[in-house]
Enzyme design. Structure first.
Site, PDB file in Angstrom:
ATOM      1  N   SER A 136       0.812  -1.218   0.000  1.00 41.31           N
ATOM      2  CA  SER A 136       0.000   0.000   0.000  1.00 41.31           C
ATOM      3  C   SER A 136       0.849   1.274   0.000  1.00 41.31           C
ATOM      4  O   SER A 136       0.342   2.343  -0.322  1.00 41.31           O
ATOM      5  CB  SER A 136      -0.943  -0.003   1.209  1.00 41.31           C
ATOM      6  OG  SER A 136      -0.195  -0.025   2.405  1.00 41.31           O
ATOM      7  N   HIS A 137       2.118   1.169   0.358  1.00 42.38           N
ATOM      8  CA  HIS A 137       3.004   2.344   0.324  1.00 42.38           C
ATOM      9  C   HIS A 137       4.114   2.192  -0.709  1.00 42.38           C
ATOM     10  O   HIS A 137       5.073   2.959  -0.704  1.00 42.38           O
ATOM     11  CB  HIS A 137       3.601   2.610   1.707  1.00 42.38           C
ATOM     12  CG  HIS A 137       2.614   3.200   2.656  1.00 42.38           C
ATOM     13  ND1 HIS A 137       1.668   2.430   3.286  1.00 42.38           N
ATOM     14  CD2 HIS A 137       2.377   4.475   3.032  1.00 42.38           C
ATOM     15  CE1 HIS A 137       0.904   3.211   4.043  1.00 42.38           C
ATOM     16  NE2 HIS A 137       1.306   4.453   3.898  1.00 42.38           N
ATOM     17  N   ASP A 163      -4.796   0.231   2.391  1.00 36.50           N
ATOM     18  CA  ASP A 163      -5.335  -1.139   2.438  1.00 36.50           C
ATOM     19  C   ASP A 163      -6.803  -1.160   2.009  1.00 36.50           C
ATOM     20  O   ASP A 163      -7.236  -2.087   1.334  1.00 36.50           O
ATOM     21  CB  ASP A 163      -5.190  -1.721   3.853  1.00 36.50           C
ATOM     22  CG  ASP A 163      -3.809  -2.331   4.063  1.00 36.50           C
ATOM     23  OD1 ASP A 163      -3.158  -2.673   3.060  1.00 36.50           O
ATOM     24  OD2 ASP A 163      -3.387  -2.444   5.229  1.00 36.50           O
TER      25      ASP A 163
END
Lengths: 348, 348
Positions: B57-58, B198
């Site tokens: 997610s990053h 997420d």
């Protein structure tokens, strides 16, 4: 000031005491046990502040624990805190085995001066006996215009997330934020699901604890406060995140400042059941330095945030305490009669 | 490096890329969109670090968001951060509308010097666009022997405890602690129950989210990620305690440093759906100053704590990421083929 007809069907179960009466009770008890004047004054201030705010678990109930620890050799009643000006951003106060309030009060002026000059500064209290609420400290700083974070370990009471055995302390974390008008924004929470004091009060009053507060000696959920206190473990709040935060507190207020973790504090106690003995960290920030000259609207963003929280029907963390303070300051504080008798028994 | 027979029954669904290949992909994409060399390098470093550690997610998924925001005018691709030495304990970096990684990298040397001299210092990043993981920053500091806490607001996504409407950001909180051997102790968590990334990934992949992550537009629990993202609100972790922590982050990385709260960042966005634009705070502490000369055993208390966590079968917060890093560095990183195609499409 005995209770007669206020708010109870069982008038003998409690008593209302005014603030001054509670202060006298505290100070008298501590003096009787040879606490120095400075120690007794600082401690009285902190215990009474908690009692007035309705935080029973951090109020005069703690006197029983303090005197018990004193009798067992776990408290130095006449300790004179020693202040050390270590670096532009660091004040250390050696509490020399005394309780934390006098150590905090001794270092707070230098802390304030340092953070006014540097923007941020740390007050590290070492070798203190710790039993009082942290919000008293961060509120004090907030009332002087200083933002602060404070935390400390305790004894090994709490299992880390994914573990079963007591390791972490209940590790309180407090934060204070000054406001131009009204009461400061303050919170102070245990990183355990419940505070140890609350579980102890349930145990005293023979009440089951809510689910999620602790596990028994086999790691199974239990509602028996005695089992959690004596054989099992408390649980951190918020799963792995609360557990991580609690570990951070162990590190910041322990090895970072050359002091003990909760594990080491428990080992030091050698099963005597004394108050935890360790360090405390306060990080203080002066917003007039950090805000900078380019900020359009000073602290207005904070006030907008608070209004929006209240507007949608939520409460600010400190709201309930401030309401209790207002009510109890004018009406007196409701004290459990059994507890009062027990405290009064300490001076006989 | 295309996947052939590794770990999947549907070989066309993903691709394995080596670290260098992901770096090239990132840097090429950013350069194509006229990010300055310095901006592109710093951003590539942060995105690839997350991808290698399995924090999808990053990771490079964020490139889509970055280029989209750039096209909408929400990112300054060639911003040159301006460093200001404000006070003995304070460095300010004005990111000038650029992404945070270059701003962080620009201020970190002075931050380190200041906290070595003062014991503690703050790096306040202002006016930055923020989309990368904080653990990259606290790990960097930890590898240089510095303890640090970092946090920032985002946009108004999360309802405060007891409220129903989005107000707080997902407000990550990260902490890094140096260790003499092995990898630093690091954690980085969103103060929302789940990270926004997420929920976005669940939305992309048309998967329901677990209960407790968010509420719908009426404040009722929902497992529909689209409803939470677009009409309802996310929820804080850990009830009132997580909510309080999130409010603290709003204050520390917002009004404290003269920058925006999540509410103000959302208002600034004017519904464009750009990356949040606000400040970030890093509090850095030099343990060689704070520990003091009287400490018996240096950082040994910390190591004992870590061992005891592992011994009882629990995991250290950073353990999974470090394992992923090790595995992915030697085997390459599994990248979703659809995502890769979409990213590659950005340079056409």
């Amino acid at each position: 000031m005995k209770n007669t007809d206020r708010c109870s069907s069982k008038p003998d179960d409690f008593t209302f005491l005014e603030k001054g009466e509670i202060e006298n009770l505290c100070y008298r008890t501590l003096s009787h046990h040879r606490f120095s004047e400075k120690q007794a004054k600082a401690l009285t201030e902190f215990l009474v502040a908690a009692e007035i705010d309705g935080c029973r678990s951090h109020g005069i109930y703690r006197l029983l624990y303090i005197i018990d620890s004193l009798r067992k050799g776990g408290v130095v009643a006449d300790a004179q805190p020693q202040i050390e000006d270590v670096a532009p951003g660091l004040v250390k106060v050696n509490a020399k085995g005394g309780l934390s309030p006098l150590a905090f009060n001794s270092g707070v002026e230098l802390l304030k001066r340092k953070c006014e000059e540097s923007g941020v500064a740390i007050l590290a209290i070492n070798h203190c006996v710790h039993v009082t609420a942290l919000w008293v400290e961060v509120e004090k700083l907030a009332r002087q215009g200083i933002v602060s974070l404070a935390c400390n370990p305790t004894h090994s009471y709490v299992a880390p997330y994914g573990g079963l055995n007591p390791l972490l302390g209940t590790n309180p974390f407090a934060f204070g934020w000054p406001r131009d008008s009204g009461t400061p924004f303050v919170f102070d929470f245990a990183t355990s699901e419940a505070s140890r004091g609350d579980i102890e009060l349930h145990h005293r009053e023979k009440k089951p604890i809510p689910e999620g507060w602790g596990v028994d000696r086999l790691g199974n959920p239990t509602q028996d406060p005695g089992e959690v206190l004596n054989f099992g473990a408390m649980l951190p709040f918020g799963g792995h995140k609360g557990s991580a935060l609690s570990i951070m507190i162990e590190l910041l207020a322990g090895p970072l400042i050359g002091d003990m973790t909760s594990l080491e504090s428990s080992a030091h106690d050698q099963g005597r059941g004394c108050i935890p003995y360790h360090g405390e960290v306060i990080i203080a920030i002066d917003p007039s330095v950090t805000r900078g000259t380019t900020a359009k609207n000073g602290m207005a963003g904070a006030e907008q945030l608070f209004s929006t929280i209240i507007y949608q029907g939520a409460r600010l963390p400190s709201q309930r305490r401030y309401e209790e303070r207002k009510k109890n300051t004018s009406n007196g504080v409701k004290i459990d009669a059994g507890l009062l008798k027990e405290i009064e028994g300490l001076v006989k």
